[in-house]
Enzyme design. Structure first.
Site, mmCIF file in Angstrom:
data_model
loop_
_atom_site.group_PDB
_atom_site.id
_atom_site.type_symbol
_atom_site.label_atom_id
_atom_site.label_comp_id
_atom_site.label_asym_id
_atom_site.label_seq_id
_atom_site.Cartn_x
_atom_site.Cartn_y
_atom_site.Cartn_z
ATOM 1 N N SER A 1 5.811 62.133 -89.994
ATOM 2 C CA SER A 1 5.424 63.475 -90.444
ATOM 3 C C SER A 1 5.030 63.482 -91.916
ATOM 4 O O SER A 1 5.454 62.630 -92.701
ATOM 5 C CB SER A 1 6.582 64.455 -90.243
ATOM 6 O OG SER A 1 7.031 64.433 -88.918
HETATM 7 N N1 SAH Z 1 10.788 61.376 -86.931
HETATM 8 C C1 SAH Z 1 9.743 60.374 -86.878
HETATM 9 C C2 SAH Z 1 8.406 60.912 -86.425
HETATM 10 C C3 SAH Z 1 8.416 61.260 -85.018
HETATM 11 S S1 SAH Z 1 6.881 61.333 -84.155
HETATM 12 C C4 SAH Z 1 9.592 59.661 -88.192
HETATM 13 O O1 SAH Z 1 10.300 59.970 -89.160
HETATM 14 O O2 SAH Z 1 8.779 58.730 -88.256
HETATM 15 C C5 SAH Z 1 7.586 61.814 -82.618
HETATM 16 C C6 SAH Z 1 8.334 60.717 -81.910
HETATM 17 O O3 SAH Z 1 8.968 61.282 -80.772
HETATM 18 C C7 SAH Z 1 7.442 59.596 -81.395
HETATM 19 O O4 SAH Z 1 7.901 58.379 -81.872
HETATM 20 C C8 SAH Z 1 7.565 59.702 -79.884
HETATM 21 O O5 SAH Z 1 7.473 58.454 -79.222
HETATM 22 C C9 SAH Z 1 8.939 60.322 -79.740
HETATM 23 N N2 SAH Z 1 9.172 61.023 -78.460
HETATM 24 C C10 SAH Z 1 8.278 61.728 -77.713
HETATM 25 N N3 SAH Z 1 8.878 62.232 -76.618
HETATM 26 C C11 SAH Z 1 10.174 61.851 -76.676
HETATM 27 C C12 SAH Z 1 11.305 62.063 -75.818
HETATM 28 N N4 SAH Z 1 11.228 62.742 -74.677
HETATM 29 N N5 SAH Z 1 12.484 61.505 -76.183
HETATM 30 C C13 SAH Z 1 12.597 60.785 -77.342
HETATM 31 N N6 SAH Z 1 11.560 60.552 -78.179
HETATM 32 C C14 SAH Z 1 10.370 61.082 -77.854
#
Ligand code: SAH
Length: 240
Positions: A90
């Site tokens: 993000s």
């Molecule tokens: N917090 C992260 C950014 C997250 S982007 C950072 O600091 O880099 C969103 C993330 O959520 C992605 O890596 C994606 O693979 C994950 N994601 C999507 N659906 C999900 C689910 N059902 N359970 C767990 N993770 C999930």
């Protein structure tokens, strides 16, 4: 002959020059320090994030070491970055804003959904007692765990799995941060929130959501309010 020992301005000036020199050396040693200072001042403080602890950890955390080498030069810019597998780290301001809304404290146990790069978990880990973070993509879970271990963030546990389930074995949580967007607030996560706890999540359709802050009162009832529009990677439904 003039006795210089009592001539204070000279030693003072000497000290000042020495301090300046040492500071210059420190910054030159880690050019990212200067980029983080600018990031915090220009993108985060200027938009109204005031919590000194949040600002301190945003200044201290080496964001460039959480992103792939081909985008490292952009790590402190004012936008999200691709980290592979359809995921993004993000925008720095959004990380700071969500952290301020969650208000983690040194005694708190925090759950994060969507580990991605591990950067948000590292920020939370410096403000809470322990952080549990769930990532659905096995490769991302593995690489984030490695990055966090190598950088010495020892109070963060990464698990590969479906975030819709939360982490029932470790519940209740004082704070839950969701960093992928579900269409609705997942009931299982609200159930795993402690009384007095806070949950922050982007809720809505793909790439167009409202940032929601949920507070669970002492009597177990829920207060929900919106904290503005955001655009997150959609949360993958279980089994996909
Ligand atoms: N917090 C992260 C950014 C997250 S982007 C950072 O600091 O880099 C969103 C993330 O959520 C992605 O890596 C994606 O693979 C994950 N994601 C999507 N659906 C999900 C689910 N059902 N359970 C767990 N993770 C999930």
């Amino acid at each position: 002959m003039k006795d210089c020992r009592h001539d204070l301005p000279y030693p003072l000036a000497f000290c000042a020059i020495l301090t300046l020199f040492a500071t210059t050396l420190l910054v030159a040693d880690d050019p990212a320090t200067l980029r983080r200072e600018r990031m915090v001042a220009d993108q985060i403080e200027s938009r109204g994030v005031r919590n000194p602890d949040v600002l301190r950890v945003m200044r201290a955390t080496p964001r460039h070491l959480f992103v792939p080498t081909d985008v490292q030069s952009m790590a402190y810019e004012d936008h999200p970055l691709p980290i592979g597998y359809g995921a993004t780290i993000s925008q720095p301001y959004i990380v700071a804003l969500m952290t301020e809304l969650l208000a983690p404290a040194k005694t708190h146990r925090v759950l994060e959904i969507g580990t991605g790069s591990g950067y948000q978990a590292a920020i939370l880990g410096q403000l809470a007692a322990e952080v549990y973070t769930v990532e659905i993509v096995p490769e991302l879970a593995r690489s984030a765990a490695k990055t966090l271990r190598e950088l010495g963030y020892a109070n963060i546990t990464v698990r590969q799995g479906d975030g819709y389930r939360g982490w029932p074995e470790k519940a209740p949580f004082d704070g839950i941060m969701v960093t992928a967007a579900p269409p609705e607030l997942p009931e299982a996560l609200i159930a795993q929130l402690a009384k007095g706890g806070r949950l922050v999540a982007p809720v809505g359709s793909a790439w167009n959501q409202e940032l929601v802050l949920v507070e669970k009162r002492a009597d177990g009832t829920i207060r929900r309010r919106s904290a503005g529009a955001v655009s997150f990677v959609p949360m993958r439904p279980a089994g996909k």
